[in-house]
Design a protein around this motif. Structure first.
Motif, short mmCIF file in Angstrom:
data_model
loop_
_atom_site.label_atom_id
_atom_site.label_comp_id
_atom_site.label_asym_id
_atom_site.label_seq_id
_atom_site.Cartn_x
_atom_site.Cartn_y
_atom_site.Cartn_z
N ILE A 8 -21.57 -24.14 31.56
CA ILE A 8 -21.51 -25.12 30.46
C ILE A 8 -23.04 -24.91 29.72
O ILE A 8 -22.83 -24.98 28.22
CB ILE A 8 -21.36 -26.49 31.00
CG1 ILE A 8 -20.06 -26.76 31.24
CG2 ILE A 8 -21.64 -27.58 29.68
CD1 ILE A 8 -19.89 -28.23 32.01
N LEU A 62 -24.96 -22.58 20.34
CA LEU A 62 -26.52 -23.04 19.32
C LEU A 62 -26.90 -21.70 18.87
O LEU A 62 -27.50 -21.57 17.58
CB LEU A 62 -27.43 -23.41 20.29
CG LEU A 62 -28.60 -24.13 19.44
CD1 LEU A 62 -28.16 -25.02 18.58
CD2 LEU A 62 -29.55 -24.66 20.63
N LYS A 64 -22.59 -21.37 27.73
CA LYS A 64 -21.61 -21.86 26.55
C LYS A 64 -22.44 -22.45 25.46
O LYS A 64 -22.57 -22.21 24.16
CB LYS A 64 -20.47 -22.47 26.84
CG LYS A 64 -19.45 -21.50 27.96
CD LYS A 64 -18.49 -22.16 28.37
CE LYS A 64 -17.59 -21.32 29.25
NZ LYS A 64 -16.30 -21.97 29.74
N THR A 65 -23.19 -23.58 25.99
CA THR A 65 -23.86 -24.38 24.88
C THR A 65 -25.18 -23.67 24.16
O THR A 65 -25.04 -23.84 22.99
CB THR A 65 -24.44 -25.57 25.49
OG1 THR A 65 -23.60 -26.31 26.19
CG2 THR A 65 -25.15 -26.64 24.57
#
Length: 72
Positions: A44, A52, A47-48
């Motif tokens: 997570i 961004l 992927k974040t």
């Protein structure tokens, strides 16, 4: 099937309990790295950070493009 006749195949030598279904041990290094990086809370976070970075790069490309298009 009679196991004493000539030309017959003997299936009683197969032992299904000894079949090794260890999928984790047969994975390649790339798949182990993929599973570590892309699964769970680490996945997570990766992927974040990727999303961004993609948004920031699109913003910078748009800003630079807009600057050169609209300078008069």
């Amino acid at each position: 099937m009679d196991s004493n006749s000539a030309g017959s195949v003997q299936y009683d030598r197969w032992n299904e309990d000894n079949i090794n279904m260890n999928v984790e041990g047969s994975q390649s290094t790339v798949m182990r790295i993929f599973n570590t990086v892309c699964m769970g809370s680490t996945g997570i976070a990766v992927k974040t950070a990727g999303a961004l970075a993609a948004l920031v790069s699109i913003y910078i490309i748009g800003y630079v493009t807009g600057y050169y298009v609209h300078r008069c």
